[in-house]
Write a protein that holds these residues in place. Structure first.
Motif, mmCIF file in Angstrom:
data_model
loop_
_atom_site.group_PDB
_atom_site.id
_atom_site.type_symbol
_atom_site.label_atom_id
_atom_site.label_comp_id
_atom_site.label_asym_id
_atom_site.label_seq_id
_atom_site.Cartn_x
_atom_site.Cartn_y
_atom_site.Cartn_z
ATOM 1 N N LEU A 139 62.218 31.063 54.693
ATOM 2 C CA LEU A 139 60.977 31.804 54.823
ATOM 3 C C LEU A 139 60.179 31.660 53.534
ATOM 4 C CD1 LEU A 139 59.757 33.762 56.999
ATOM 5 C CD2 LEU A 139 60.719 35.649 55.646
ATOM 6 N N ARG A 140 58.837 31.639 53.689
ATOM 7 C CA ARG A 140 57.963 31.631 52.515
ATOM 8 C C ARG A 140 56.840 32.628 52.743
ATOM 9 N NH1 ARG A 140 55.273 26.470 49.297
ATOM 10 N NH2 ARG A 140 54.195 27.721 47.705
ATOM 11 N N LEU A 141 56.631 33.532 51.777
ATOM 12 C CA LEU A 141 55.620 34.575 51.862
ATOM 13 C C LEU A 141 54.627 34.395 50.726
ATOM 14 C CD1 LEU A 141 58.153 37.509 52.374
ATOM 15 C CD2 LEU A 141 57.011 36.178 54.165
ATOM 16 N N ARG A 142 53.343 34.763 50.961
ATOM 17 C CA ARG A 142 52.294 34.493 49.984
ATOM 18 C C ARG A 142 51.687 35.775 49.417
ATOM 19 N NH1 ARG A 142 52.027 29.631 47.877
ATOM 20 N NH2 ARG A 142 49.850 30.109 47.360
ATOM 21 N N HIS A 143 51.388 35.738 48.103
ATOM 22 C CA HIS A 143 50.573 36.740 47.419
ATOM 23 C C HIS A 143 49.301 36.052 46.920
ATOM 24 C CE1 HIS A 143 52.674 40.693 46.535
ATOM 25 N NE2 HIS A 143 53.578 40.057 47.273
ATOM 26 N N ASP A 144 48.389 36.858 46.384
ATOM 27 C CA ASP A 144 47.154 36.296 45.837
ATOM 28 C C ASP A 144 47.279 35.947 44.359
ATOM 29 O OD1 ASP A 144 45.931 36.655 48.305
ATOM 30 O OD2 ASP A 144 45.289 38.699 47.799
ATOM 31 N N HIS A 145 48.324 36.428 43.730
ATOM 32 C CA HIS A 145 48.551 36.169 42.310
ATOM 33 C C HIS A 145 50.058 35.972 42.107
ATOM 34 C CE1 HIS A 145 44.563 38.068 42.183
ATOM 35 N NE2 HIS A 145 44.392 37.471 41.003
ATOM 36 N N PRO A 146 50.475 35.600 40.891
ATOM 37 C CA PRO A 146 51.913 35.417 40.648
ATOM 38 C C PRO A 146 52.727 36.640 41.059
ATOM 39 C CG PRO A 146 50.663 34.553 38.814
ATOM 40 C CD PRO A 146 49.665 35.222 39.713
ATOM 41 N N VAL A 147 53.899 36.389 41.641
ATOM 42 C CA VAL A 147 54.781 37.455 42.112
ATOM 43 C C VAL A 147 55.807 37.752 41.020
ATOM 44 C CG1 VAL A 147 56.281 38.227 43.979
ATOM 45 C CG2 VAL A 147 54.455 36.595 44.452
ATOM 46 N N LYS A 148 56.024 39.032 40.765
ATOM 47 C CA LYS A 148 56.915 39.435 39.670
ATOM 48 C C LYS A 148 58.220 40.065 40.128
ATOM 49 C CE LYS A 148 54.451 37.928 36.358
ATOM 50 N NZ LYS A 148 53.705 38.762 35.409
ATOM 51 N N ALA A 149 58.281 40.589 41.358
ATOM 52 C CA ALA A 149 59.495 41.311 41.762
ATOM 53 C C ALA A 149 59.721 41.184 43.252
ATOM 54 C CB ALA A 149 59.386 42.786 41.374
ATOM 55 N N VAL A 150 60.998 41.225 43.634
ATOM 56 C CA VAL A 150 61.374 41.131 45.037
ATOM 57 C C VAL A 150 62.642 41.947 45.259
ATOM 58 C CG1 VAL A 150 62.736 39.018 44.670
ATOM 59 C CG2 VAL A 150 61.842 39.533 46.956
ATOM 60 N N GLY A 151 62.764 42.557 46.457
ATOM 61 C CA GLY A 151 63.971 43.314 46.768
ATOM 62 C C GLY A 151 64.140 43.500 48.257
ATOM 63 N N ASP A 165 54.174 30.830 41.366
ATOM 64 C CA ASP A 165 53.291 30.025 42.223
ATOM 65 C C ASP A 165 52.699 30.855 43.361
ATOM 66 O OD1 ASP A 165 55.356 30.364 44.002
ATOM 67 O OD2 ASP A 165 55.836 28.246 44.217
ATOM 68 N N ARG A 166 52.773 32.207 43.224
ATOM 69 C CA ARG A 166 52.190 33.163 44.168
ATOM 70 C C ARG A 166 52.979 33.261 45.468
ATOM 71 N NH1 ARG A 166 45.644 31.878 43.706
ATOM 72 N NH2 ARG A 166 45.595 31.721 41.428
ATOM 73 N N SER A 167 54.232 32.905 45.427
ATOM 74 C CA SER A 167 55.014 32.919 46.661
ATOM 75 C C SER A 167 56.361 33.582 46.448
ATOM 76 C CB SER A 167 55.209 31.501 47.190
ATOM 77 O OG SER A 167 56.050 30.765 46.324
ATOM 78 N N VAL A 168 56.937 33.989 47.582
ATOM 79 C CA VAL A 168 58.312 34.482 47.640
ATOM 80 C C VAL A 168 59.048 33.618 48.646
ATOM 81 C CG1 VAL A 168 59.798 36.403 48.302
ATOM 82 C CG2 VAL A 168 57.698 36.845 47.021
ATOM 83 N N HIS A 169 60.230 33.163 48.276
ATOM 84 C CA HIS A 169 61.030 32.313 49.152
ATOM 85 C C HIS A 169 62.305 33.048 49.550
ATOM 86 C CE1 HIS A 169 58.731 28.583 48.142
ATOM 87 N NE2 HIS A 169 58.523 29.242 47.011
ATOM 88 N N VAL A 170 62.742 32.813 50.779
ATOM 89 C CA VAL A 170 64.037 33.287 51.235
ATOM 90 C C VAL A 170 64.872 32.051 51.565
ATOM 91 C CG1 VAL A 170 65.306 34.652 52.921
ATOM 92 C CG2 VAL A 170 63.054 35.420 52.131
ATOM 93 N N TRP A 171 66.092 32.027 51.019
ATOM 94 C CA TRP A 171 66.959 30.861 51.120
ATOM 95 C C TRP A 171 68.302 31.244 51.741
ATOM 96 C CZ3 TRP A 171 64.275 26.743 48.891
ATOM 97 C CH2 TRP A 171 63.289 27.078 47.963
#
Length: 706
Positions: free
Chosen positions: A587-599, A573-579
């Motif tokens: 926290l919620r962070l936005r990209h312009d396209h689907p996000v595939k990786a986080v670290g 959904d083009r976002s990264v969530h921190v829980w």
């Protein structure tokens, strides 16, 4: 097999010759040898007499008794170890010593007529004498059926049994029972070990007691080999006090009803390791290893004194945290120290079913366990800082204190092995990569396959099937201490494997494909990200679900913060969530396209995200402020921080893996592949970057110095 194993495999060959294959830390080698097992077997009775006589004779006479024992040991060594294999053994031993590691000799005997020979006598004068007094020696048994992992809280249950029929020679069982109690007292007094004894001497007494289960079964009594039945047996007492023979297959059936089942059986009984020359599974020990992961048995008759001393030293080592194979070596040395011209050290035999001999992970003594926050409390302890429950002291097989958090940032990453830049042919797309904490092993996920490689040699250590032919393994991660490997794939499962040999320990299910997996820093939890639009937290020891977080679309990746208190998820959904680990959105962070990786960065202060827009963004993990942006020419599939946080690695569909400064975004390295790059991972010391691609290769590239 683990990287520190000198694996010696011997199988039958044409024309009465035998094929010898060695896999070792120093390389591989093969040989074809001529060996007459009948000639050696004919001397077994002579060897047994010499071993027994050495325990009671004066020194001069005992030294003469050693001659036939040494002759057989030298004959076996000279026959099997040609110049090439001997050099491999010496180089492997030297390499292990340089790294302060233990080298283990693993025997994989596939010819039945050879399995009955006394390989524990292997001897070479120039290499220091008997091999098994310098390195643990294991008889490894290949069996296709996996064994269920042990899951239990404290105490460790050791069940002893003595059975002495009136018609057999008396044994000093009381001395051995007392020695066991003394050896285990430091742990029994702390409530971590429960030493109990079967109340009775009959098979029915043992059967009733096994219904309550145990982790170790220790038998004191008589054993023998039944030539007519061609099977080993224990001699128990019948209801009338006379002999009752319990054959190994019947004993195995009894053990199978125990809950929990024993992980180790110690047979302090004569000839419990003796079999025939036509069946690999004829001795009591070999039959039992079908049911129990590790068996310690006696291949010759053994004196009361030696049995007692071996058992006491063996359990002292086990209680001190040594692996079972090393504990057997400690027991051998105790017999040498007690009477240095005795040969009874050659009597114990260890049969092992899996590559990992650390079946029990005992906590360190209280004085050496660090601060209260670092200790491993017993099950049921209150949550630690950040609401993260401490892991239990008794994890499943393949887990343990080694699965705890690695050394803190102040200690720096340990130096890794010197890996030669290389390209490994995986013969399949490489979807997932994970370095083992030791820096030498490397796990990959491909179509229907999980593989672990030796990064130094490029050899495959083990391989397991995960799902059907068209199911791919999309994610992989080792536990913090390296005892377990978790994977996720297209078959909708999360699987936890023993990192040493690939035994499947646990299988967890999603409702759709699993794209991301991660171990918590304490090894107690596993997080998974799935196309079923959920992130889930699982108890890594038992598989119980702990948390479920629902997203709006497919979840593609998941990562724990280094302190274990936060969880980040990447979503289509083009976002990264921190829980929080309670499921609260932080926290919620936005990209312009689907996000595939986080670290997360190693210090937890930054968060790297990457997606189909070809952008890699670096964020402040607390405020969500974007610090850095770098670009690829196509979608970015994976991202990883170096252990020191200085570098950021990326995998892109533009057929390159990139290495970027995490400070200013300058590109320091471009690794070119012939297909889209799907995954990247740093070696634990940060010295090498691994990249996997659709071109079916895995590349290991040195990281430039800062």
């Amino acid at each position: 097999m683990p990287a520190g194993d000198f694996v010696l495999e011997i199988s039958g060959g044409p024309g009465g010759r035998y094929a010898v294959t060695v896999s070792s830390p120093a390389g591989e080698g093969t040989a074809s040898v001529a060996l007459e097992p009948g000639a050696v077997g004919a001397r077994l009775a002579e060897l047994q007499r010499a071993v027994l006589a050495s325990s009671v004779t004066p020194r001069a006479a005992a030294l003469g008794l050693e001659r036939p024992v040494r002759d057989v040991g030298e004959q076996l060594f000279r026959t099997v170890f040609d110049a090439r294999l001997r050099a491999l053994y010496l180089a492997s031993r030297q390499r292990a010593a340089e790294r302060d590691q233990a080298l283990r000799v693993v025997l994989r005997i596939r010819a039945p007529e050879l399995a009955a020979l006394p390989w524990e006598l292997l001897h070479d004068e120039e290499l220091g004498g008997y091999l098994c007094l310098h390195q643990p020696l294991v008889r490894y048994v290949d069996l296709p059926e996996p064994l269920a992992p042990l899951r239990s809280g404290p105490p460790l249950k050791i069940l002893g049994m003595t059975s002495l029929p009136r018609s057999r020679a008396p044994l000093d069982a009381e001395s051995e029972r007392a020695a066991l109690a003394v050896a285990l007292r430091p742990l029994t007094e702390r409530g971590l070990v429960d030493l109990d004894w079967v109340a009775g001497q009959t098979a029915d007494d043992l059967s009733r007691r096994l219904l309550r289960g145990c982790h170790v079964l220790h038998f004191i009594g008589h054993g023998a080999y039944d030539a007519e039945r061609r099977e080993g047996m224990l001699t128990l007492a019948g209801a009338d006090g006379r002999e009752h023979h319990l054959h190994a297959s019947a004993l195995a059936s009894l053990l199978s009803v125990a809950r929990p089942k024993p992980q180790l059986v110690v047979l302090n009984s004569c000839q419990s390791g003796m079999g025939n020359s036509e069946d690999l599974f004829s001795s009591t020990a070999a039959v039992l290893v079908r049911t129990v992961p590790a068996i310690v048995a006696m291949q010759f008759a053994v004196t009361d004194k030696a049995a007692t001393r071996f058992a006491a030293s063996f359990y002292q080592a086990l209680a001190g945290g040594r692996s079972v194979d090393e504990a057997v070596r400690v027991g051998r040395i105790a017999l040498v120290v007690d009477k240095d011209d005795s040969l009874e050290w050659a009597t114990p035999v260890l049969y092992l079913r899996g590559g990992d001999a650390r079946l029990f992970d005992m906590p360190e003594p209280a004085d050496d366990r660090g601060t209260a926050a670092e200790r491993e409390p017993a099950g049921g302890a209150a949550p630690g800082p950040g609401g993260v429950p401490p892991r239990p002291w008794w994890p499943p097989e393949g887990a343990g204190p080694a699965d705890g958090p690695p050394p803190g940032p102040s200690s720096g990453p340990p130096p890794g092995p010197r890996i030669t830049p290389r390209v490994l042919n995986a013969r399949q797309w490489v979807h997932a990569l994970a370095f083992h904490p030791d820096g030498r092993r490397l796990a990959t996920g491909s179509r229907s396959r999980v593989r672990v490689w030796d990064a130094l040699t490029g050899n495959r250590i083990w391989e397991q099937t995960a799902g059907g032919w068209l199911s791919s393994v999309f994610a992989a991660a080792f536990s913090p201490g390296g005892r377990r490997l978790v994977t996720g794939g297209a078959d909708n499962t999360v699987r936890i494997w023993a990192a040493s040999d690939g035994e499947e320990l646990l299988r967890l299910r999603h409702d759709h494909m699993v794209f991301g997996v991660a171990f918590s820093p304490d090894g107690f939890r596993v997080a998974s990200a799935s196309a079923d639009r959920t992130v889930r937290l699982w108890d890594s020891t038992g598989g119980d679900p702990m948390l479920r977080i629902t997203h709006d679309q497919v979840v593609t990746d998941v990562a724990f913060s280094p302190d274990g208190a936060r969880l980040a998820s990447a979503c289509a959904d083009r976002s990264v969530h921190v829980w929080s680990l309670g499921g609260d959105a932080l926290l919620r962070l936005r990209h312009d396209h689907p996000v595939k990786a986080v670290g997360f960065s190693p210090d937890g202060g930054r968060l790297a995200t990457a997606g189909d827009d070809g952008c890699v963004r670096l964020w402040d993990a607390g405020t969500g402020h974007q610090r850095l942006l770098v670009r690829h020419a196509a979608a970015v599939k994976d991202v990883a921080f170096s252990p020191d946080g200085r570098w950021l690695a990326t995998a892109s569909a533009d057929r390159t893996a990139g290495l970027w400064s995490a400070t200013d975004g300058a590109r320091a390295l471009r690794v070119q592949h012939n297909g889209p790059v799907l995954c990247v991972a740093f070696a634990p010391d940060g010295g090498y970057l691994a990249s996997g691609s659709e071109d079916k290769t895995l590349k290991l590239t040195p990281v430039p110095p800062p």
